[in-house]
Design a protein around this motif. Structure first.
Motif, PDB file in Angstrom:
ATOM      1  N   MET A 150      -2.224   6.171  -4.486  1.00 41.11           N
ATOM      2  CA  MET A 150      -0.821   6.434  -4.763  1.00 41.11           C
ATOM      3  C   MET A 150      -0.681   7.886  -5.187  1.00 41.11           C
ATOM      4  O   MET A 150      -1.487   8.398  -5.965  1.00 41.11           O
ATOM      5  CB  MET A 150      -0.282   5.507  -5.848  1.00 41.11           C
ATOM      6  N   VAL A 151       0.347   8.549  -4.673  1.00 37.09           N
ATOM      7  CA  VAL A 151       0.506   9.973  -4.936  1.00 37.09           C
ATOM      8  C   VAL A 151       1.957  10.378  -4.690  1.00 37.09           C
ATOM      9  O   VAL A 151       2.663   9.749  -3.888  1.00 37.09           O
ATOM     10  CB  VAL A 151      -0.453  10.797  -4.039  1.00 37.09           C
ATOM     11  N   LEU A 152       2.403  11.394  -5.406  1.00 36.97           N
ATOM     12  CA  LEU A 152       3.708  11.987  -5.133  1.00 36.97           C
ATOM     13  C   LEU A 152       3.581  12.912  -3.930  1.00 36.97           C
ATOM     14  O   LEU A 152       2.724  13.804  -3.908  1.00 36.97           O
ATOM     15  CB  LEU A 152       4.200  12.785  -6.347  1.00 36.97           C
ATOM     16  N   ASN A 153       4.410  12.685  -2.912  1.00 41.60           N
ATOM     17  CA  ASN A 153       4.442  13.584  -1.766  1.00 41.60           C
ATOM     18  C   ASN A 153       5.141  14.875  -2.216  1.00 41.60           C
ATOM     19  O   ASN A 153       6.339  14.872  -2.486  1.00 41.60           O
ATOM     20  CB  ASN A 153       5.212  12.934  -0.612  1.00 41.60           C
ATOM     21  N   PRO A 154       4.414  15.986  -2.304  1.00 43.44           N
ATOM     22  CA  PRO A 154       5.008  17.216  -2.847  1.00 43.44           C
ATOM     23  C   PRO A 154       6.018  17.857  -1.907  1.00 43.44           C
ATOM     24  O   PRO A 154       6.767  18.741  -2.326  1.00 43.44           O
ATOM     25  CB  PRO A 154       3.789  18.128  -3.043  1.00 43.44           C
ATOM     26  N   PHE A 155       6.066  17.410  -0.671  1.00 39.84           N
ATOM     27  CA  PHE A 155       6.996  17.982   0.303  1.00 39.84           C
ATOM     28  C   PHE A 155       8.330  17.239   0.331  1.00 39.84           C
ATOM     29  O   PHE A 155       9.349  17.802   0.725  1.00 39.84           O
ATOM     30  CB  PHE A 155       6.365  17.979   1.697  1.00 39.84           C
ATOM     31  N   THR A 156       8.318  15.963  -0.065  1.00 35.29           N
ATOM     32  CA  THR A 156       9.541  15.153  -0.027  1.00 35.29           C
ATOM     33  C   THR A 156       9.915  14.568  -1.390  1.00 35.29           C
ATOM     34  O   THR A 156      10.990  13.991  -1.532  1.00 35.29           O
ATOM     35  CB  THR A 156       9.379  13.983   0.961  1.00 35.29           C
ATOM     36  N   ASN A 157       8.988  14.657  -2.368  1.00 34.32           N
ATOM     37  CA  ASN A 157       9.166  14.089  -3.712  1.00 34.32           C
ATOM     38  C   ASN A 157       9.262  12.566  -3.694  1.00 34.32           C
ATOM     39  O   ASN A 157       9.814  11.960  -4.616  1.00 34.32           O
ATOM     40  CB  ASN A 157      10.383  14.692  -4.414  1.00 34.32           C
ATOM     41  N   GLU A 158       8.710  11.931  -2.672  1.00 30.10           N
ATOM     42  CA  GLU A 158       8.629  10.471  -2.604  1.00 30.10           C
ATOM     43  C   GLU A 158       7.257  10.005  -3.093  1.00 30.10           C
ATOM     44  O   GLU A 158       6.266  10.724  -2.983  1.00 30.10           O
ATOM     45  CB  GLU A 158       8.819   9.994  -1.160  1.00 30.10           C
ATOM     46  N   ILE A 159       7.216   8.785  -3.607  1.00 32.27           N
ATOM     47  CA  ILE A 159       5.948   8.162  -3.962  1.00 32.27           C
ATOM     48  C   ILE A 159       5.392   7.459  -2.730  1.00 32.27           C
ATOM     49  O   ILE A 159       6.055   6.600  -2.135  1.00 32.27           O
ATOM     50  CB  ILE A 159       6.113   7.158  -5.121  1.00 32.27           C
ATOM     51  N   TRP A 160       4.197   7.861  -2.325  1.00 32.79           N
ATOM     52  CA  TRP A 160       3.494   7.213  -1.222  1.00 32.79           C
ATOM     53  C   TRP A 160       2.331   6.397  -1.784  1.00 32.79           C
ATOM     54  O   TRP A 160       1.684   6.809  -2.762  1.00 32.79           O
ATOM     55  CB  TRP A 160       2.944   8.252  -0.241  1.00 32.79           C
ATOM     56  N   ALA A 161       2.079   5.260  -1.165  1.00 33.09           N
ATOM     57  CA  ALA A 161       0.961   4.418  -1.593  1.00 33.09           C
ATOM     58  C   ALA A 161       0.316   3.779  -0.374  1.00 33.09           C
ATOM     59  O   ALA A 161       0.964   3.564   0.648  1.00 33.09           O
ATOM     60  CB  ALA A 161       1.437   3.329  -2.562  1.00 33.09           C
ATOM     61  N   HIS A 162      -0.957   3.504  -0.493  1.00 31.73           N
ATOM     62  CA  HIS A 162      -1.613   2.680   0.529  1.00 31.73           C
ATOM     63  C   HIS A 162      -2.257   1.477  -0.145  1.00 31.73           C
ATOM     64  O   HIS A 162      -2.485   1.474  -1.360  1.00 31.73           O
ATOM     65  CB  HIS A 162      -2.610   3.480   1.375  1.00 31.73           C
ATOM     66  N   GLU A 163      -2.502   0.447   0.634  1.00 37.07           N
ATOM     67  CA  GLU A 163      -3.076  -0.767   0.072  1.00 37.07           C
ATOM     68  C   GLU A 163      -4.004  -1.441   1.068  1.00 37.07           C
ATOM     69  O   GLU A 163      -3.879  -1.272   2.278  1.00 37.07           O
ATOM     70  CB  GLU A 163      -1.985  -1.732  -0.363  1.00 37.07           C
ATOM     71  N   HIS A 164      -4.936  -2.194   0.498  1.00 36.72           N
ATOM     72  CA  HIS A 164      -5.878  -2.957   1.305  1.00 36.72           C
ATOM     73  C   HIS A 164      -5.186  -4.150   1.933  1.00 36.72           C
ATOM     74  O   HIS A 164      -4.499  -4.920   1.239  1.00 36.72           O
ATOM     75  CB  HIS A 164      -7.021  -3.484   0.438  1.00 36.72           C
ATOM     76  N   GLY A 165      -5.370  -4.335   3.228  1.00 39.39           N
ATOM     77  CA  GLY A 165      -5.045  -5.601   3.860  1.00 39.39           C
ATOM     78  C   GLY A 165      -6.258  -6.508   3.756  1.00 39.39           C
ATOM     79  O   GLY A 165      -7.271  -6.153   3.167  1.00 39.39           O
ATOM     80  N   PRO A 166      -6.190  -7.703   4.346  1.00 38.02           N
ATOM     81  CA  PRO A 166      -7.384  -8.550   4.389  1.00 38.02           C
ATOM     82  C   PRO A 166      -8.280  -8.079   5.539  1.00 38.02           C
ATOM     83  O   PRO A 166      -8.775  -6.952   5.510  1.00 38.02           O
ATOM     84  CB  PRO A 166      -6.808  -9.949   4.594  1.00 38.02           C
ATOM     85  N   LYS A 167      -8.425  -8.863   6.584  1.00 38.70           N
ATOM     86  CA  LYS A 167      -9.157  -8.428   7.766  1.00 38.70           C
ATOM     87  C   LYS A 167      -8.147  -7.792   8.707  1.00 38.70           C
ATOM     88  O   LYS A 167      -7.507  -8.441   9.513  1.00 38.70           O
ATOM     89  CB  LYS A 167      -9.845  -9.628   8.433  1.00 38.70           C
ATOM     90  N   GLY A 168      -7.979  -6.473   8.569  1.00 35.52           N
ATOM     91  CA  GLY A 168      -6.915  -5.761   9.267  1.00 35.52           C
ATOM     92  C   GLY A 168      -5.686  -5.643   8.402  1.00 35.52           C
ATOM     93  O   GLY A 168      -5.524  -6.326   7.387  1.00 35.52           O
ATOM     94  N   GLY A 169      -4.798  -4.725   8.781  1.00 38.55           N
ATOM     95  CA  GLY A 169      -3.524  -4.614   8.103  1.00 38.55           C
ATOM     96  C   GLY A 169      -3.514  -3.772   6.847  1.00 38.55           C
ATOM     97  O   GLY A 169      -2.623  -3.948   6.002  1.00 38.55           O
ATOM     98  N   ASP A 170      -4.481  -2.849   6.674  1.00 41.66           N
ATOM     99  CA  ASP A 170      -4.322  -1.844   5.618  1.00 41.66           C
ATOM    100  C   ASP A 170      -3.056  -1.041   5.909  1.00 41.66           C
ATOM    101  O   ASP A 170      -2.761  -0.747   7.076  1.00 41.66           O
ATOM    102  CB  ASP A 170      -5.513  -0.883   5.589  1.00 41.66           C
ATOM    103  N   GLU A 171      -2.339  -0.641   4.853  1.00 41.63           N
ATOM    104  CA  GLU A 171      -1.025  -0.034   5.060  1.00 41.63           C
ATOM    105  C   GLU A 171      -0.848   1.258   4.270  1.00 41.63           C
ATOM    106  O   GLU A 171      -1.414   1.420   3.189  1.00 41.63           O
ATOM    107  CB  GLU A 171       0.082  -0.994   4.593  1.00 41.63           C
ATOM    108  N   ILE A 172      -0.005   2.150   4.805  1.00 40.51           N
ATOM    109  CA  ILE A 172       0.590   3.244   4.047  1.00 40.51           C
ATOM    110  C   ILE A 172       2.086   2.964   3.951  1.00 40.51           C
ATOM    111  O   ILE A 172       2.730   2.634   4.951  1.00 40.51           O
ATOM    112  CB  ILE A 172       0.378   4.610   4.722  1.00 40.51           C
TER     113      ILE A 172
END
Length: 370
Positions: free
Chosen positions: A223-245
Motif C-alpha cells: 500500500m502506498v500513496l501515489n505521489p502523482f495522483t495523491n490516491e492510495i494504491w494497494a495490492h493484495e494476494h489472491g488465492p490461486k490466481g487473482g492477485d490484484e492492484i
C-alpha cells in the motif's frame, strides 16, 4: 536422413531456447546492478529511512533494527509481539512530520484480548536511547484468531496526515471481508493520533467498525500513496490466481470473495463471478499469482525511463516487478533481481535510489547499469 533431420531440428531448437534465455538475462543485466547494503536479515518485512539516512528495519521475528554506520542496533522496549504463522512484527512508517514530532508507526501481531489467538495491531511510539518510549496503541483488531494467515499490515500516510492500514481476512474468507461489523479483509483510515475521522464512510452506522475505509479485501501486503495522483494504491494476494492492484476509495467494496479472478488452491471454484454490481474491478490482476509484497512508485530521475513506474515484489517467483503504467493501467512488466530471493519490501531512499528487502539476503540497493 530422417534421423539427421530430427537431430538438426532439436539442435536448432536448443540454440533458439538458449539464445532466448541469454537475451532475457542480458536484458536484466543491462538494466541494473545491485549491492547488498544490509546483510544477514531473515525477513525484512518493512524498512524506512530516517532523516540522517540511517534505516529502521522490522524483522518478522519481532526485532526492530537501527542500521547506522554499518552497524545494527536492536531497539528495546517494543510492545509484546506474537509471532504466529505469517505474522509478527510487520510494517513500519514515519509520521509525515517526523522531523518535528518523532512519531514512528508499526503494525504487528498482538495477543491482547479476551479470546485466544492474536490479530493485527497498530501502534505509534518514539525512540530515545535505542528504546521505544511514549507507546500508544492506536488500533487492535478483534476478535483474536488462532489462524496464522492473512494479517495484511501495510501502512501509508496521505497528504492530509491520515493513516491507512490493511488487515487481511485472517483466513475467514466467507465472513470477515464483506461484513463491515467485523474486522478483517479491510483497509482502515485513522487520524495520526488514532482518532476516527468524522468523514469515514461508516461512522454513522452504529454497528460498523468506524475505522473502516474500504472492504472486500483478501490480504493486502502492499500500500502506498501515489505521489502523482495523491490516491492510495494497494495490492493484495489472491488465492490461486487473482492477485490484484486497486485504487482505494472511501466506502468501496472490492469484492472478495464474491468476485475474483482466482480459484481455490485445490483447483476448484469458490465463485462463478469476476464482476458483480456494486463491486470494484482491479486496475490490474495477475494469474498465476505472483504473491505480491511491498510497493513503491518511482519519482527519481536516476533510472532512465523509470520515473512514474510502479515496483511490486514477488514472493512466489522471487523477483522485483517493474510495472509500466499508462492511464492507470499496467501496459508492460519487467522482471528484475530474478532468483535473488523472496522480495518482501521496497522503498525509494532519500538519495533517489531504490532499496529492496529480500528474505534471507538483506536490503539491496539498485543501480542503473553503466
Amino acid at each position: 536422413m530422417k534421423k539427421y533431420s530430427f537431430l538438426l531440428f532439436f539442435l536448432l531448437l536448443f540454440l533458439n531456447i538458449s539464445c532466448a534465455q541469454e537475451n532475457k538475462t542480458n536484458i536484466n543485466k543491462k538494466t541494473i546492478d545491485y549491492e547488498v547494503i544490509v546483510d544477514n536479515l531473515s525477513n525484512p518485512w518493512g524498512f524506512i529511512f530516517l532523516p540522517d539516512n540511517s534505516i529502521l528495519i522490522t524483522e518478522k521475528n519481532g526485532e526492530l533494527i537501527h542500521f547506522k554506520d554499518e552497524e545494527k542496533t536492536f531497539i528495546k522496549n517494543l510492545p509484546e509481539i506474537t509471532v504466529l504463522g505469517q505474522g509478527g512484527l510487520m510494517d513500519i512508517e514515519l509520521h509525515p512530520d517526523y522531523n518535528k514530532n518523532g512519531w514512528i508507526y508499526i503494525s504487528f501481531v498482538s495477543s491482547i484480548g479476551e479470546s485466544r489467538g492474536a490479530n493485527t495491531a497498530i501502534m505509534r511510539f518514539k525512540i530515545e536511547n535505542n528504546s521505544a518510549i511514549n507507546k500508544e496503541l492506536l488500533y487492535k483488531a478483534t476478535p483474536n484468531s488462532r489462524r496464522g494467515q492473512h494479517f495484511g499490515s501495510r501502512l501509508a500516510f496521505d497528504n492530509n496526515n491520515y493513516l491507512y492500514f490493511s488487515i487481511g481476512d485472517r483466513g475467514n474468507r466467507d465472513v470477515n471481508p464483506q461484513d463491515i461489523e467485523r474486522d478483517g479483509g479491510k483497509i482502515y483510515r485513522l487520524h495520526d493520533n488514532g482518532k476516527i475521522p468524522s468523514d469515514n464512510p461508516f461512522v454513522d452506522n452504529s454497528e460498523a467498525k468506524s475505522a473502516i475505509f474500504s472492504y472486500g479485501h483478501r490480504n493486502p501486503q502492499g500500500m502506498v500513496l501515489n505521489p502523482f495522483t495523491n490516491e492510495i494504491w494497494a495490492h493484495e494476494h489472491g488465492p490461486k490466481g487473482g492477485d490484484e492492484i486497486n485504487i482505494i476509495e472511501s466506502g468501496k467494496n472490492y469484492g472478495w470473495p464474491k468476485i475474483s479472478y482466482g480459484i481455490n488452491y485445490s483447483g476448484s471454484k469458490f465463485t462463478e463471478h469476476t464482476s458483480l454490481p456494486g463491486m470494484e474491478q482491479p486496475l490490474h490482476h495477475w494469474t498465476p499469482s505472483i504473491a505480491p509484497s511491498g510497493m513503491v512508485f518511482i519519482t527519481s530521475n536516476i533510472y532512465p525511463n523509470w520515473k512514474g513506474n510502479l515496483l511490486v515484489g514477488s514472493l512466489k517467483f522471487r523477483y522485483l516487478n517493474r510495472c509500466i503504467l499508462e492511464n492507470n493501467k499496467v501496459i508492460k512488466e519487467e522482471k528484475l533481481l530474478e532468483n535473488l530471493g523472496r522480495v518482501r519490501s521496497i522503498e525509494q531512499g532519500p538519495d533517489g535510489y531504490i532499496y529492496v528487502g529480500i528474505e534471507n539476503v538483506g536490503i539491496v540497493k539498485i543501480y542503473p547499469k553503466k
